[in-house]
Design an enzyme around this catalytic site. Structure first.
Site, PDB file in Angstrom:
ATOM      1  N   GLY A 143       0.789  -1.022  -0.093  1.00 32.68           N
ATOM      2  CA  GLY A 143       0.169   0.601   0.067  1.00 32.68           C
ATOM      3  C   GLY A 143       1.068   1.387   0.015  1.00 32.68           C
ATOM      4  N   ASP A 198      -6.035  -8.303  -6.597  1.00 31.02           N
ATOM      5  CA  ASP A 198      -5.372  -7.663  -5.584  1.00 31.02           C
ATOM      6  C   ASP A 198      -4.444  -6.652  -5.114  1.00 31.02           C
ATOM      7  OD1 ASP A 198      -7.120  -9.340  -4.358  1.00 31.02           O
ATOM      8  OD2 ASP A 198      -6.502 -11.310  -4.930  1.00 31.02           O
ATOM      9  N   LEU A 199      -4.552  -5.464  -4.473  1.00 30.99           N
ATOM     10  CA  LEU A 199      -3.410  -4.542  -4.454  1.00 30.99           C
ATOM     11  C   LEU A 199      -2.066  -4.920  -3.653  1.00 30.99           C
ATOM     12  CD1 LEU A 199      -2.815  -1.471  -4.217  1.00 30.99           C
ATOM     13  CD2 LEU A 199      -3.804  -1.534  -2.379  1.00 30.99           C
ATOM     14  N   ASP A 200      -1.264  -4.828  -4.392  1.00 27.59           N
ATOM     15  CA  ASP A 200       0.274  -5.304  -4.467  1.00 27.59           C
ATOM     16  C   ASP A 200       0.700  -6.944  -3.828  1.00 27.59           C
ATOM     17  OD1 ASP A 200       1.018  -3.314  -4.964  1.00 27.59           O
ATOM     18  OD2 ASP A 200       0.773  -2.533  -2.795  1.00 27.59           O
ATOM     19  N   GLU A 201      -0.870  -7.713  -4.415  1.00 30.07           N
ATOM     20  CA  GLU A 201      -0.329  -9.145  -4.405  1.00 30.07           C
ATOM     21  C   GLU A 201      -0.227 -10.043  -5.069  1.00 30.07           C
ATOM     22  OE1 GLU A 201      -3.193 -10.750  -1.708  1.00 30.07           O
ATOM     23  OE2 GLU A 201      -3.107  -9.075  -0.097  1.00 30.07           O
TER      24      GLU A 201
END
Length: 282
Positions: free
Chosen positions: A199, A224-227
């Site tokens: 994030g 999925d954020l930053d995953e």
């Protein structure tokens, strides 16, 4: 001399290396690189195999369906790439220029075998860099209310410029699931050693935590954020003497290197994604 590369994944079983290599040998091909890995935790075999096209008996348009006849009974998924097909990249930025400039310099120095015809930004600050490098620049500001409309414009530009890969070079916006459902070949650079400090403002949070190592991560973008699947990472040591500005300065150096490595690996067809992981045949 042009080459062809196959990236293959399938359930692990006996004789896979021989079957794939024999397909190339039987058609007069000369293998110049071959690598494989078996992930025992999921019983999956992964391989990258590259061979010279000179003297290969099958025309290019026949190779993929011919190999498909072998891949189908193995339950394999695969992709075929040719070394003389030059990918077209779009670089997306916000206000920070360090990753953008690094990629442009490397492309001009022929470290990255690609064309870069398009830069997109949600701000105007980096338009002069695009002009300097004679690259088309499109300013597409985005707000919560206009996101769907502006992403439609971005998708139209990717189609117009025939883009193969989008690089988020410090593009400080989250791509929507609708966008990724239509275009999913996207690499992002995150200024942290994921999964730590995902994030926003990871350097500030790293400083507050008193870490002794900071890092950067290049990964494929998913919903999925930053995953998304990680391609490349690196770290540098920091100490109690470093403040947030020092962490950011050191981190920017890492971001440049990690992103350029990841893009090069992708362009050389050395990354095989399976699940949320990658096998990187470097």
């Amino acid at each position: 001399m042009p080459t062809a590369t196959l990236l293959v994944s399938c359930p692990d079983q006996q004789g896979l290396v021989a079957k794939i290599a024999n397909f190339i040998y039987a058609n007069g091909g000369n293998i110049i690189h071959a690598d494989q890995h078996t992930d025992l935790s999921v019983g999956l075999f992964l391989t990258r195999i590259e061979w010279e096209l000179d003297g290969f008996n099958l025309p290019r348009e026949v190779i993929e369906p011919a190999f498909g006849a072998i891949a189908k009974p193995l339950g394999a998924t695969y992709s075929l790439h040719f070394s003389d097909q030059v990918p077209r990249l779009a670089i997306w930025v916000t206000k920070q220029d360090h990753c953008l400039l690094d990629l442009l310099w490397r492309q001009q120095a022929k470290e990255l075998k690609a064309e870069i015809p398009l830069i997109i930004s949600n701000h105007q600050e980096l338009a002069a860099i695009a002009q300097q490098f004679k690259i088309d620049f499109h300013h597409i500001p985005i707000t919560k209310a206009t996101k769907a409309e502006q992403e439609a414009k971005q998708l139209a530009l990717l189609q117009e410029y025939n883009i193969d890969l989008v690089i988020l070079a410090k593009y400080m916006q989250v791509l929507s699931p609708d966008f990724l459902g239509q275009f999913n070949q996207v690499i992002n650079i995150h200024h942290s050693f994921l999964p730590a400090f995902a994030g926003a403002k990871p350097y500030h949070r790293a400083y507050d935590r008193g870490v002794k190592i900071i890092g950067a991560t290049a990964h494929y973008v998913t919903q999925d954020l930053d995953e998304g699947p990680i391609i490349e990472q690196d770290v540098v040591r920091v100490s109690h003497r470093d403040d947030v500005k020092d962490l950011i300065r050191k981190g920017k150096d890492l971001e440049r290197i990690v992103l350029s490595r990841a893009v090069r690996l992708h362009l050389q067809n050395r990354v095989l994604v399976y699940g949320n992981r990658t096998a990187v045949f470097a």
